[in-house]
Design a protein around this motif. Structure first.
Motif, PDB file in Angstrom:
ATOM      1  N   UNK A   1     -12.513   6.623  14.315  1.00 23.74           N
ATOM      2  CA  UNK A   1     -13.406   5.649  14.958  1.00 23.74           C
ATOM      3  C   UNK A   1     -13.052   5.421  16.429  1.00 23.74           C
ATOM      4  N   UNK A   2     -11.816   5.658  16.767  1.00 24.54           N
ATOM      5  CA  UNK A   2     -11.422   5.305  18.141  1.00 24.54           C
ATOM      6  C   UNK A   2     -11.679   6.436  19.119  1.00 24.54           C
TER       7      UNK A   2
ATOM      8  N   UNK B   1      -8.899   7.027   9.215  1.00 22.30           N
ATOM      9  CA  UNK B   1     -10.185   6.398   9.455  1.00 22.30           C
ATOM     10  C   UNK B   1     -10.202   5.668  10.801  1.00 22.30           C
ATOM     11  N   UNK B   2      -9.075   5.039  11.124  1.00 20.77           N
ATOM     12  CA  UNK B   2      -8.986   4.346  12.410  1.00 20.77           C
ATOM     13  C   UNK B   2      -9.097   5.332  13.564  1.00 20.77           C
TER      14      UNK B   2
ATOM     15  N   UNK C   1       0.858  -1.175   0.000  1.00 22.69           N
ATOM     16  CA  UNK C   1       0.000   0.000   0.000  1.00 22.69           C
ATOM     17  C   UNK C   1       0.895   1.225   0.000  1.00 22.69           C
ATOM     18  N   UNK C   2       0.482   2.243  -0.723  1.00 22.65           N
ATOM     19  CA  UNK C   2       1.296   3.455  -0.740  1.00 22.65           C
ATOM     20  C   UNK C   2       1.143   4.201   0.579  1.00 22.65           C
ATOM     21  N   UNK C   3       2.082   5.117   0.829  1.00 23.63           N
ATOM     22  CA  UNK C   3       2.037   5.850   2.095  1.00 23.63           C
ATOM     23  C   UNK C   3       0.730   6.632   2.234  1.00 23.63           C
TER      24      UNK C   3
ATOM     25  N   UNK D   1      -4.532   7.370   4.924  1.00 23.01           N
ATOM     26  CA  UNK D   1      -6.001   7.370   4.918  1.00 23.01           C
ATOM     27  C   UNK D   1      -6.545   6.360   5.913  1.00 23.01           C
ATOM     28  N   UNK D   2      -5.913   5.156   5.913  1.00 24.44           N
ATOM     29  CA  UNK D   2      -6.358   4.127   6.850  1.00 24.44           C
ATOM     30  C   UNK D   2      -6.215   4.597   8.288  1.00 24.44           C
ATOM     31  N   UNK D   3      -5.068   5.214   8.558  1.00 22.78           N
ATOM     32  CA  UNK D   3      -4.827   5.692   9.921  1.00 22.78           C
ATOM     33  C   UNK D   3      -5.873   6.720  10.324  1.00 22.78           C
TER      34      UNK D   3
ATOM     35  N   UNK E   1      -2.199   5.814   1.021  1.00 17.36           N
ATOM     36  CA  UNK E   1      -3.288   4.916   1.399  1.00 17.36           C
ATOM     37  C   UNK E   1      -3.213   4.546   2.876  1.00 17.36           C
ATOM     38  N   UNK E   2      -1.971   4.377   3.355  1.00 18.82           N
ATOM     39  CA  UNK E   2      -1.814   4.045   4.771  1.00 18.82           C
ATOM     40  C   UNK E   2      -2.271   5.203   5.655  1.00 18.82           C
TER      41      UNK E   2
END
Lengths: 75, 214
Positions: A74-75, A70-71, A59-61, A66-68, A63-64
């Motif tokens: 949620x937290x 989103x995480x 995964x590109x940086x 973006x994941x972070x 994309x990572x």
């Protein structure tokens, strides 16, 4: 005559096809007389072929990140 | 009744013995080895999970979504984590369910689960024997696919063990194929720095993969 450290760096560059012609010549010359570097060089190209064979995906940086995000939201 | 009371007090006096009980985790936060830390998940496991997913789904976009869902599901059920599996194993278990769910969903529409075989409907194959379309018993493509997936996961878990910066540089260079110049700009390092890091990463990887793959 180049040092083994330099030879190793050139060897790594070759794995990514980024060594210049002169560097390649220097390495060839060095490998003629240095057994350790010959072994290293052989293993290094083996590692490259393993990496190619494995079809690694990453995964590109971006994309990572973006994941972070989103995480985190949620937290 | 009295006996129950007695047992209760006894339990309270004793320190928690099993590493799985929640008390233990709260009391010995620094000591418990298997502890969840969602903030590090993406950096540490995203690539590994992504490789796992893509070997099964074959679509980068969907695989990425599944990895994201896995992280979110992990976060949601973090309190159910008992600590008896390593973090990554636990996440893989969630991802496995997600992959199964994905196939179940895509097969749930009627008729989609059927396997349809076209017997030589292509015009250029007309007149050819059916036998020619049978799978070649001597090919070992399937086998090598499985092996390659294992290899990919092995490399990925070796990368995980590298120092963070080295792992980052190595992935950018080898897997994402970004040019030296761009990496240097992005990470604010000079090229000779980069090559030293690449060298260390590659040497470590050789050692890590040595036992089983060379």
């Amino acid at each position: 005559m180049i040092s083994c450290e330099k030879a190793a760096i050139i060897c790594n560059k070759i794995q990514y096809k980024e060594a210049t012609f002169i560097e390649k010549l220097k390495l060839r010359y060095h490998l003629l007389m240095c057994e350790t570097c010959t072994k290293f060089s052989k293993k290094n190209s083996q590692l490259t072929s393993l990496c190619n064979k494995a079809h690694l995906h990453g995964l590109s940086n971006k994309e990572k990140e973006q994941m972070k995000d989103r995480l985190r939201s949620k937290s | 009744m009295a006996r129950i009371e007695y047992q209760k007090t006894k339990e309270q006096n004793l320190p928690a013995v099993t590493p799985n009980s929640r008390n233990f985790e709260n009391d010995h936060k620094g000591m418990a080895e298997n502890k969840l830390d969602p903030t590090t998940w993406v950096d540490a496991y995203a690539d590994y999970l992504f490789n796992y997913a893509i070997a099964r789904i074959n679509d980068a976009e969907i695989a990425k979504d599944l990895v994201q869902e896995t992280f979110l599901a992990g976060l949601k059920s973090a309190k159910n984590y008992k600590g008896d599996a390593a973090e990554r194993t636990w996440l893989i278990a969630i991802l496995k369910r997600k992959v199964i769910d994905y196939y179940r969903k895509s097969n749930s529409k009627k008729g989609k689960a059927e396997v349809r075989i076209n017997y030589g409907s292509q015009t250029d194959a007309e007149g050819d024997w059916l036998e020619e379309q049978v799978a070649d018993p001597f090919s070992n493509f399937e086998h090598s696919d499985i092996e390659n997936e294992e290899l990919g996961l092995a490399i990925q878990s070796c990368i995980e063990k590298l120092p963070k910066k080295q792992a980052q540089v190595f992935t950018m260079k080898t897997i994402q194929g970004i040019s030296t110049e761009d990496i240097c700009n992005e990470l604010n390092i000079n090229p000779s720095n980069l090559w030293v890091m690449i060298h260390r990463a590659r040497t470590a990887l050789m050692g890590c993969l040595n036992q089983s793959w060379f």
